[in-house]
Design an enzyme around this catalytic site. Structure first.
Site, PDB file in Angstrom:
ATOM      1  N   CYS A  27      32.949  71.494  39.431  1.00  0.00           N
ATOM      2  CA  CYS A  27      32.085  72.943  40.501  1.00  0.00           C
ATOM      3  C   CYS A  27      32.661  72.986  41.502  1.00  0.00           C
ATOM      4  CB  CYS A  27      31.478  71.693  40.326  1.00  0.00           C
ATOM      5  SG  CYS A  27      31.159  70.444  41.049  1.00  0.00           S
ATOM      6  N   ASP A 508      44.389  41.234  21.116  1.00  0.00           N
ATOM      7  CA  ASP A 508      43.496  41.323  21.060  1.00  0.00           C
ATOM      8  C   ASP A 508      43.251  41.283  19.831  1.00  0.00           C
ATOM      9  OD1 ASP A 508      40.996  43.802  20.689  1.00  0.00           O
ATOM     10  OD2 ASP A 508      43.187  44.501  19.362  1.00  0.00           O
TER      11      ASP A 508
HETATM   12  P1  ADP Z   1      37.753  43.767  19.638  1.00  0.00           P
HETATM   13  O1  ADP Z   1      38.520  43.438  21.403  1.00  0.00           O
HETATM   14  O2  ADP Z   1      37.746  42.383  18.910  1.00  0.00           O
HETATM   15  O3  ADP Z   1      39.176  44.900  19.479  1.00  0.00           O
HETATM   16  P2  ADP Z   1      35.359  45.163  20.878  1.00  0.00           P
HETATM   17  O4  ADP Z   1      35.832  45.203  22.027  1.00  0.00           O
HETATM   18  O5  ADP Z   1      36.545  46.412  20.073  1.00  0.00           O
HETATM   19  O6  ADP Z   1      36.275  43.981  19.904  1.00  0.00           O
HETATM   20  O7  ADP Z   1      34.105  45.394  20.092  1.00  0.00           O
HETATM   21  C1  ADP Z   1      33.659  44.214  20.346  1.00  0.00           C
HETATM   22  C2  ADP Z   1      32.298  43.576  19.544  1.00  0.00           C
HETATM   23  O8  ADP Z   1      30.881  45.071  20.363  1.00  0.00           O
HETATM   24  C3  ADP Z   1      32.806  43.835  18.064  1.00  0.00           C
HETATM   25  O9  ADP Z   1      33.577  42.749  17.671  1.00  0.00           O
HETATM   26  C4  ADP Z   1      31.468  44.677  17.743  1.00  0.00           C
HETATM   27  O10 ADP Z   1      30.644  43.611  18.029  1.00  0.00           O
HETATM   28  C5  ADP Z   1      30.825  45.616  18.908  1.00  0.00           C
HETATM   29  N1  ADP Z   1      31.091  47.003  18.489  1.00  0.00           N
HETATM   30  C6  ADP Z   1      31.429  47.556  19.356  1.00  0.00           C
HETATM   31  N2  ADP Z   1      31.868  48.925  18.956  1.00  0.00           N
HETATM   32  C7  ADP Z   1      31.330  48.622  17.687  1.00  0.00           C
HETATM   33  C8  ADP Z   1      30.672  49.808  16.483  1.00  0.00           C
HETATM   34  N3  ADP Z   1      31.103  50.701  16.388  1.00  0.00           N
HETATM   35  N4  ADP Z   1      29.675  49.440  15.706  1.00  0.00           N
HETATM   36  C9  ADP Z   1      28.969  48.156  15.722  1.00  0.00           C
HETATM   37  N5  ADP Z   1      29.636  46.892  16.606  1.00  0.00           N
HETATM   38  C10 ADP Z   1      30.165  48.108  17.656  1.00  0.00           C
HETATM   39 MG    MG Z   2      40.651  45.960  18.917  1.00  0.00          MG
END
Ligand code: ADP
Ligand code: MG
Length: 819
Positions: A27, A508
């Protein structure tokens, strides 16, 4: 115009105006923000931001405004300056000292962020602000100034262009020149050596001289013309380069001899036609071998490029036509027959297909695809013919992106080479001074003019710094190609240099240490029907691409449930999701998320939670209208190879830890199985970055391995960011190294490759330097006072040709080295 009032009004005619493309302005207030930010920059005399064209016109006095200041200012205002990266072909760029000069010259141009001039593949890789730099004009300036033949402005180079084999064409031409020079040199050698070949005395001696004069002229100014034209161009630019040394060396011998021939009477003196001709011949031989070897360093890219078929079968109005793949467009329908390569990226239109994707992912088993699945250009149809709809073509395909990455990697330079280049750039003048001193010392210690001159020539010829310029780029090129073949894409040379030196590796959890292919292992519900809970959860998760979301959707489909429309869906990275379904507000996520929403977790639920975490399952809470309604357990498994790979690093004294957004218990269980003792659990994306930061503050070098969007920040922050994926993710943008298939074994491959590449680079640099350090004094005559040995300039030429060849050959070892 938003001028800074306090600033002196500059005469607009003395200003340079540049257009800076800006991204993210939504904008008019954005315009004001950017304008305000830019106009307080000390160098900017006039600033005018246009919302419609999304550009800032900035006027400034030459040299008073830096590119980085502009970018920083725009980013501080919360927007982004558009950046572009282009690889420019620069035929003729062979001299490392010229490369260093180009880097300095271009680096100082406004609008340039980064520039690497590479003598190994004769390219200039430029990061720049499009609009602030006119590539065509810049190419012309560089061509004129440095005697190159740069063509720019055609935009993206097509995959097929890569297959045009410039190096081998050049090698063939150089071979012809060498043969001509060699044959004529041999004749001249015979003619000037009556002591060895008595039969030549049947020809009168002055006739022999004239013939030698003519033949040597042909060698120097015909076959060896490039050295003299290069010398002349450098001279006009007020500099000296590799060509200068060769031209001065062979030219001195030639003109001295020509003088004796044209002004006879001093006939007792020796002529050096053979020296001049043979120097040229040997240097040409070196250049030929070098060009041939360089051609091999680029072979991997060509192999990739050749995966794209030249012809595609287009299906239109129930007719099938052969068209060149280059003419494919998004939306077209193509037929791919059994055994053929897929022409571009697209969607499968038939029911099923079996595809061999090994060339892109390293995954050896054929992949089963069903209708609607993504097909990648360059992969092979293993089963039966199918139709597909084209989505992306050319350089936009996954294959094109891989090629682009590898090329960029090949064009980049690790810090170690920048030093070598700088040395090379002062090398030539230093050598000329040394050569002049050599001449003086010999002459003043009572030797003849011609003996002094021969030593001068030897020094000039032997000191050519080509090997120095080839040391790193050739190694990087071969290594990047080798990496691509092993399923490891290394985006830049810097990470090649750093990776094998890291102190910490952070992995990770989900998708990196574990397979990421999650399954619902158990479901429980509280005061709600289990299927209903699942349906609510799935409806919200249908808008996520998290592995957990996929598990929940799979379970829902298995149970034959129907999705409902979810509104106001929000993703909370590291926590979960929320959204409205059927008028109810749904939260799905981990315990931290539920607690944050101030929802109570009752005793019986906690019991369940304990049970789940003990089993290495990830608990997923589903809350409906502020009450926990369900608890799902999601199971994943540690990748088979993970323990072995983690051991690989720990035995090398690298500290391995796991970072995850998941809960402590589950994380610990996974870590135990993988053999990791340090766990950072319940980390949001920002807190993943914090861990890296604090390690770096302790002076440690950190590599981060991750697969998801939630890892992108950490990947950028790490000294080496390693992404796992097939070439389409955000993580890939942020990473330095990409592992194309999920298999962690590629991590150790990348590590070994990094170590071996750096070793080859060091060997190369050592030999290139050692060679010069040893040969220059020898050529100057250091052995003469002791043993009476003088160094023939012809051997100098041979030695210098061999030094380049040996460096390139050493680099080529990386092609076959065991990883
Ligand atoms: P990691 O670091 O192990 O790859 P994430 O950072 O993606 O995991 O997610 C961390 C946590 O957050 C997951 O273990 C889950 O408990 C929760 N979480 C993340 N995204 C989702 C989702 N779309 N649905 C349900 N739980 C989620
Ligand atoms: Mg991951």
């Amino acid at each position: 115009m938003a001028n800074n009032r306090n600033k002196m009004q500059a005469d607009p005619r003395s200003l340079i105006y540049k257009l800076i493309p800006i991204e993210g302005m939504t904008c008019a207030t954005c315009v004001a923000r950017v304008e305000k930010g830019l106009s307080v920059l000390p160098g900017a005399s006039s600033v005018n931001v246009n919302f419609a064209t999304e550009q800032a016109a900035v006027g400034f006095k030459p040299d008073e405004l830096s590119t980085l200041d502009v970018i920083e200012s725009v980013e501080k205002s919360g927007y982004k300056v558009k950046k572009n990266k282009e690889i420019i072909l620069a035929p003729g760029l062979q001299d490392p000292s010229v490369a260093a000069k180009i880097e300095e010259f271009v680096g100082n141009m406004f609008g340039v962020l980064d520039v690497t001039a590479n003598t190994a593949n004769e390219t200039i890789t430029l990061s720049f602000i499009p609009g602030a730099i006119d590539l065509t004009a810049a190419g012309k300036i560089l061509s004129d100034k440095f005697g190159l033949n740069i063509t720019t402005g055609q935009g993206k180079s097509e995959i097929e262009n890569i297959l045009v084999d410039n190096q081998s064409l050049k090698a063939r031409r150089t071979l012809l020149k060498f043969v001509l020079a060699a044959v004529l040199s041999a004749v001249v050698f015979v003619l000037t050596m009556p002591e060895l070949f008595p039969f030549v005395t049947t020809v009168k001696s002055n006739v022999r001289l004239y013939i030698s004069f003519v033949l040597t002229s042909i060698v120097l100014f015909g076959a060896g013309r490039q050295f003299f034209t290069g010398f002349w161009k450098a001279l006009k630019a007020g500099t000296a380069d590799m060509n200068s040394l060769i031209a001065i060396g062979s030219g001195t011998a030639f003109f001295y001899s020509a003088f004796l021939t044209l002004f006879p009477g001093v006939e007792t003196l020796h002529v050096y036609y053979d020296t001049a001709a043979m120097i040229t011949a040997f240097i040409l031989l070196g250049r030929y071998l070098e060009a041939k070897a360089k051609g091999q360093t680029g072979a991997s890219i060509k192999n990739l490029a050749s995966l794209q078929p030249k012809i595609a079968l287009q299906v239109a109005n129930s007719e099938i036509n052969e068209i060149p793949s280059a003419q494919l467009n998004a939306g077209m329908v193509c037929l791919v027959r059994t055994g053929e390569h897929i022409p571009a990226d697209g969607i499968l239109l038939d029911e099923n297909a079996g595809i061999d994707e090994s060339m892109l992912t390293g995954e050896s088993l054929p992949v089963d695809k069903t209708s609607g699945d993504l097909l990648l250009g360059g992969t092979v149809n293993m089963d039966s013919p199918f139709k597909m709809r084209i989505l992306k073509t050319g350089m936009d395909t996954a294959l094109g992106q891989i090629i682009k990455l590898v090329r960029e990697a090949q064009g980049s330079k690790p810090p170690i080479q920048k030093l070598a280049d700088r040395i090379a750039s002062i090398f030539v003048p230093v050598v000329l001074i040394l050569a002049a001193l050599t001449f003086l010392v010999w002459y003043l210690t009572g030797h003849t003019f011609s003996v002094s001159m021969v030593n001068f020539i030897a020094v000039v010829v032997v000191a050519c710094p080509c090997a120095l310029g080839l040391a790193t780029p050739t190694a990087i090129m071969v290594a990047s190609g080798r990496g691509a073949r092993e399923g490891v894409l290394i985006k830049n040379a810097q990470s090649q240099e750093i990776f094998h030196k890291v102190d910490d590796i952070l992995l990770d959890k989900t998708g990196t240490i574990t397979s990421g292919k999650m399954k619902i292992a158990q479901t429980s519900s509280f005061n709600y029907d289990e299927n209903k809970v699942l349906m609510y959860a799935a409806s919200v998760e249908s808008q996520s691409n998290h592995p957990i979301a996929k598990a929940i959707l799979d379970e829902m489909i298995n149970r034959g449930l129907e999705l409902q429309e979810a509104l106001n869906v929000k993703t909370k990275p590291g926590f979960g999701m929320e959204g409205d379904v059927d008028g109810k507000h749904i939260y799905i996520g981990n315990a931290a998320f539920i607690r944050r929403k101030k929802i109570a977790i009752e005793e019986n639920i906690l019991e369940q939670l304990n049970h789940i975490s003990k089993k290495m399952w990830t608990p997923v809470f589903v809350a409906i209208d502020g009450k926990v309604a369900g608890l799902l357990a999601v199971a994943d498994h540690v990748k088979e190879e993970a323990p072995e790979i983690i051991k690989f690093f720990t035995t090398r004294n690298i500290h391995v830890s796991m970072v995850t957004g998941d809960n402590e218990r589950t994380a610990k269980a996974v870590a135990d199985e993988a053999g990791i003792d340090k766990v950072y659990a319940e980390r949001t994306p920002e807190r993943k970055e914090d861990i890296i930061k604090s390690l770096q503050e302790k002076g440690r070098k950190v590599a981060m391995v991750g697969d998801g969007i939630n890892d992108a920040v950490a990947l950028t922050r790490a000294d080496v960011g390693i992404a796992i994926g097939t070439g389409t993710d955000v993580a890939i943008e942020s990473a330095d190294i990409i592992i194309m298939k999920g298999d962690l074994t590629a991590l150790s491959t990348a590590f070994r490759l990094s170590a071996k590449t750096v070793r080859v680079i060091k060997e190369n640099l050592f030999w290139a330097f050692a060679y010069n350090v040893i040969m220059i004094p020898v050529a100057a005559g250091a052995l003469y006072p002791l043993w009476g040995i003088m160094f023939n300039p012809v051997f100098a030429a041979l030695a210098m040709a061999m030094s380049s060849v040996s460096v390139v050959t050493n680099s080529l070892r990386l092609k076959r080295i065991r990883l």
